[in-house]
Design an enzyme around this catalytic site. Structure first.
Site, PDB file in Angstrom:
ATOM      1  N   THR A 109      40.724 -34.027  54.427  1.00 55.46           N
ATOM      2  CA  THR A 109      41.840 -34.636  55.150  1.00 55.46           C
ATOM      3  C   THR A 109      42.642 -33.562  55.877  1.00 55.46           C
ATOM      4  O   THR A 109      42.601 -32.376  55.506  1.00 55.46           O
ATOM      5  CB  THR A 109      42.752 -35.375  54.145  1.00 55.46           C
ATOM      6  OG1 THR A 109      44.015 -35.635  54.740  1.00 55.46           O
ATOM      7  CG2 THR A 109      43.007 -34.538  52.891  1.00 55.46           C
ATOM      8  N   ASP A 110      43.411 -33.983  56.880  1.00 59.61           N
ATOM      9  CA  ASP A 110      44.316 -33.031  57.546  1.00 59.61           C
ATOM     10  C   ASP A 110      45.507 -32.671  56.649  1.00 59.61           C
ATOM     11  O   ASP A 110      46.218 -31.707  56.910  1.00 59.61           O
ATOM     12  CB  ASP A 110      44.801 -33.582  58.895  1.00 59.61           C
ATOM     13  CG  ASP A 110      45.551 -34.903  58.792  1.00 59.61           C
ATOM     14  OD1 ASP A 110      45.638 -35.467  57.678  1.00 59.61           O
ATOM     15  OD2 ASP A 110      46.049 -35.382  59.826  1.00 59.61           O
ATOM     16  N   GLU A 111      45.704 -33.448  55.573  1.00 64.22           N
ATOM     17  CA  GLU A 111      46.900 -33.231  54.752  1.00 64.22           C
ATOM     18  C   GLU A 111      46.856 -31.911  53.986  1.00 64.22           C
ATOM     19  O   GLU A 111      47.888 -31.429  53.524  1.00 64.22           O
ATOM     20  CB  GLU A 111      47.115 -34.412  53.796  1.00 64.22           C
ATOM     21  CG  GLU A 111      47.249 -35.721  54.556  1.00 64.22           C
ATOM     22  CD  GLU A 111      47.750 -36.876  53.713  1.00 64.22           C
ATOM     23  OE1 GLU A 111      48.463 -36.637  52.729  1.00 64.22           O
ATOM     24  OE2 GLU A 111      47.440 -38.029  54.058  1.00 64.22           O
ATOM     25  N   TYR A 152      48.120 -35.231  45.838  1.00 66.47           N
ATOM     26  CA  TYR A 152      46.885 -35.663  46.521  1.00 66.47           C
ATOM     27  C   TYR A 152      46.319 -34.530  47.382  1.00 66.47           C
ATOM     28  O   TYR A 152      45.150 -34.149  47.240  1.00 66.47           O
ATOM     29  CB  TYR A 152      47.167 -36.898  47.394  1.00 66.47           C
ATOM     30  CG  TYR A 152      46.079 -37.169  48.420  1.00 66.47           C
ATOM     31  CD1 TYR A 152      44.794 -37.543  48.013  1.00 66.47           C
ATOM     32  CD2 TYR A 152      46.321 -37.040  49.786  1.00 66.47           C
ATOM     33  CE1 TYR A 152      43.779 -37.779  48.943  1.00 66.47           C
ATOM     34  CE2 TYR A 152      45.320 -37.276  50.721  1.00 66.47           C
ATOM     35  CZ  TYR A 152      44.056 -37.644  50.290  1.00 66.47           C
ATOM     36  OH  TYR A 152      43.061 -37.872  51.216  1.00 66.47           O
ATOM     37  N   LYS A 207      42.804 -32.323  47.049  1.00 71.40           N
ATOM     38  CA  LYS A 207      41.786 -32.269  48.116  1.00 71.40           C
ATOM     39  C   LYS A 207      41.568 -30.815  48.558  1.00 71.40           C
ATOM     40  O   LYS A 207      40.435 -30.412  48.847  1.00 71.40           O
ATOM     41  CB  LYS A 207      42.211 -33.133  49.314  1.00 71.40           C
ATOM     42  CG  LYS A 207      42.225 -34.625  49.068  1.00 71.40           C
ATOM     43  CD  LYS A 207      40.842 -35.224  48.826  1.00 71.40           C
ATOM     44  CE  LYS A 207      39.973 -35.223  50.064  1.00 71.40           C
ATOM     45  NZ  LYS A 207      38.694 -35.954  49.815  1.00 71.40           N
TER      46      LYS A 207
HETATM   47  P1  NAD Z   1      39.723 -45.314  49.332  1.00 73.71           P
HETATM   48  O1  NAD Z   1      40.753 -45.072  48.288  1.00 73.71           O
HETATM   49  O2  NAD Z   1      39.798 -46.536  50.166  1.00 73.71           O
HETATM   50  O3  NAD Z   1      38.261 -45.324  48.658  1.00 73.71           O
HETATM   51  C1  NAD Z   1      37.899 -44.382  47.686  1.00 73.71           C
HETATM   52  C2  NAD Z   1      36.594 -44.868  47.043  1.00 73.71           C
HETATM   53  O4  NAD Z   1      36.194 -43.883  46.076  1.00 73.71           O
HETATM   54  C3  NAD Z   1      36.731 -46.192  46.303  1.00 73.71           C
HETATM   55  O5  NAD Z   1      35.634 -47.028  46.597  1.00 73.71           O
HETATM   56  C4  NAD Z   1      36.728 -45.789  44.838  1.00 73.71           C
HETATM   57  O6  NAD Z   1      36.199 -46.790  43.969  1.00 73.71           O
HETATM   58  C5  NAD Z   1      35.855 -44.554  44.876  1.00 73.71           C
HETATM   59  N1  NAD Z   1      36.115 -43.649  43.771  1.00 73.71           N
HETATM   60  C6  NAD Z   1      37.332 -43.216  43.310  1.00 73.71           C
HETATM   61  N2  NAD Z   1      37.176 -42.427  42.244  1.00 73.71           N
HETATM   62  C7  NAD Z   1      35.836 -42.326  42.027  1.00 73.71           C
HETATM   63  C8  NAD Z   1      35.045 -41.629  41.088  1.00 73.71           C
HETATM   64  N3  NAD Z   1      35.615 -40.882  40.121  1.00 73.71           N
HETATM   65  N4  NAD Z   1      33.712 -41.735  41.156  1.00 73.71           N
HETATM   66  C9  NAD Z   1      33.117 -42.497  42.121  1.00 73.71           C
HETATM   67  N5  NAD Z   1      33.823 -43.202  43.028  1.00 73.71           N
HETATM   68  C10 NAD Z   1      35.167 -43.114  42.985  1.00 73.71           C
HETATM   69  O7  NAD Z   1      39.702 -44.002  50.227  1.00 73.71           O
HETATM   70  P2  NAD Z   1      39.419 -43.841  51.794  1.00 73.71           P
HETATM   71  O8  NAD Z   1      40.677 -44.042  52.524  1.00 73.71           O
HETATM   72  O9  NAD Z   1      38.230 -44.614  52.158  1.00 73.71           O
HETATM   73  O10 NAD Z   1      39.085 -42.281  51.855  1.00 73.71           O
HETATM   74  C11 NAD Z   1      37.741 -41.815  51.685  1.00 73.71           C
HETATM   75  C12 NAD Z   1      37.728 -40.303  51.780  1.00 73.71           C
HETATM   76  O11 NAD Z   1      38.227 -39.895  53.044  1.00 73.71           O
HETATM   77  C13 NAD Z   1      38.599 -39.607  50.727  1.00 73.71           C
HETATM   78  O12 NAD Z   1      37.932 -38.446  50.312  1.00 73.71           O
HETATM   79  C14 NAD Z   1      39.861 -39.253  51.498  1.00 73.71           C
HETATM   80  O13 NAD Z   1      40.484 -38.116  50.945  1.00 73.71           O
HETATM   81  C15 NAD Z   1      39.298 -38.983  52.874  1.00 73.71           C
HETATM   82  N6  NAD Z   1      40.224 -39.218  54.003  1.00 73.71           N
HETATM   83  C16 NAD Z   1      40.890 -40.404  54.117  1.00 73.71           C
HETATM   84  C17 NAD Z   1      41.724 -40.617  55.205  1.00 73.71           C
HETATM   85  C18 NAD Z   1      42.445 -41.927  55.407  1.00 73.71           C
HETATM   86  O14 NAD Z   1      43.256 -42.046  56.333  1.00 73.71           O
HETATM   87  N7  NAD Z   1      42.183 -42.959  54.618  1.00 73.71           N
HETATM   88  C19 NAD Z   1      41.900 -39.605  56.174  1.00 73.71           C
HETATM   89  C20 NAD Z   1      41.206 -38.401  56.005  1.00 73.71           C
HETATM   90  C21 NAD Z   1      40.366 -38.224  54.927  1.00 73.71           C
END
Ligand code: NAD
Length: 353
Positions: free
Chosen positions: A134-136, A159, A163
């Protein structure tokens, strides 16, 4: 034949959009997901019987389960998205963020390293591990500038710190063990299948129910928004054309103050779902106590992925937000069980758990 992908967290917001796109492009996919509160099989109901799709419920921090996924599926690439992802929940209860984001990433890296060591040299060379960050992790910006791939890490929430730790582990497994690894940093995503705790669906669903629309602080914080389908395309672009050892920022050059975004969502709701009393939805906006340690501004410089890999976002921001509002209005069957079960649109992240 396209490579077989092990996608972790494929039942989450970005993961489910990525799984659907990958299957449509001819990849075979094993979705490895623990199905936490954020993982939702309903997000993939349209592809669950696809011949190229398999699902395993498992925890990325469970070495035996992860190893079994590698040996039974024999992936040619990993896209690691599984994470605890909500800043507010990390403020209330950071333990799960350490377990999944740090220990889980370590467990997956180790399993990938051991599995790759069993491959023939050509297959080992072609193997890829895409670590989705993430950018965070870069912390908070002032009014000017943008994060580049070289920006110094300065995570400020539990968080983003978890990350950041995962990113360092991932790069160490690339540098130390030669795992062909690429890290991506994306800005805030929006679009279909996002769990309603996050800003965009939370505002839409509370406004739709005629409830107060809570905006942290004075709504001055700035985020850089990217449509989730564009992020999914970027990840497959990085997989196909990215260089191991490199980092790619992903973003849409779409900065908005939170209050401006919330007003836009209200305006789109006025058009698509007018209030019964004919009043504008924006009348229900209320400023509430800010998130502790709320980062002021994020902005991503994504010129490297545009220049080197030819990726660019397809979704125009206005139509992307319009499409998202329409999706939530038309997909009550997806979100109503969440509101009736695990999350009823309440406040999180006060640190008082
Ligand atoms: P989300 O919370 O919607 O989904 C996370 C998924 O991971 C869920 O399906 C959950 O069941 C699964 N999960 C959680 N813990 C787990 C574990 N221990 N073992 C297996 N599965 C597990 O998250 P998202 O928004 O889809 O983000 C996905 C990725 O992208 C993350 O790594 C997040 O840091 C990164 N990201 C998200 C954003 C955003 O805006 N949402 C931006 C940049 C990066």
């Amino acid at each position: 034949m396209k490579p077989k992908l092990l996608i972790t967290g494929g039942s989450g917001f970005i993961g489910s959009n990525l799984v659907r796109l990958a299957l449509a492009q001819g990849y075979r996919v094993l979705n490895f997901d623990k199905l936490t509160y954020a993982g939702n099989p309903a997000s993939l109901v349209d592809v669950e019987n696809h011949p190229g799709y398999r699902f395993v419920q498992g925890d990325v921090a469970d070495p035996a389960a992860v190893e079994a996924a590698f040996t039974s599926f024999e992936p040619e690439a990993v896209l690691h998205l599984a994470a605890e992802s909500h800043v507010d929940r990390s403020i209330d209860a950071p333990g799960a963020f350490i377990a999944t984001n740090i220990t889980g990433t370590y467990t997956l890296l180790e399993a990938a390293r051991r599995y790759r060591a069993t491959l023939a040299p050509a297959q080992a060379g072609a193997f890829r591990f895409i670590h989705v960050s993430t950018d965070e992790v870069f912390g908070s910006l002032g009014a000017e500038g943008a994060f580049s791939e070289a920006t110094r890490y300065d995570p400020r929430s539990p968080y983003s710190a978890s990350k950041a730790a995962a990113d360092h582990l991932a790069r160490a497994w690339g540098g130390t063990y030669g795992l062909p690894l690429i890290v991506t940093h994306c800005s805030n995503n929006y679009g279909p299948y996002q769990f309603p705790e996050k800003l965009v669906p939370l505002m839409i669903l509370r406004a739709r129910r005629g409830e107060e629309i809570p905006v942290y602080g004075q709504g001055e914080n700035v985020r850089d928004w990217l449509f989730v389908g564009d992020h999914a395309e970027a990840l497959l672009t990085v997989l196909e054309r990215g260089t191991p050892g490199q980092t790619y920022n992903i973003g849409g050059q779409n900065e908005r103050r939170n209050i401006d975004l919330v007003r836009l969502l209200c305006q789109l709701l006025d058009e698509a779902h007018p209030r019964a009393d004919g009043r504008p939805h924006a009348e229900s906006i209320r400023f509430v106590a800010d998130r502790p340690g709320h980062d002021f501004r994020y902005a991503i410089d994504a010129s490297k992925i545009r220049r080197d890999l030819g990726w660019h976002p397809r979704q125009d921001p206005e139509s992307g937000f319009r499409l998202t509002v329409k999706w939530y209005l038309e997909n009550r069957a997806w979100w109503q069980p969440i509101l009736d079960g695990t999350y009823a649109l309440g406040r999180l992240g006060t640190g008082g758990a």
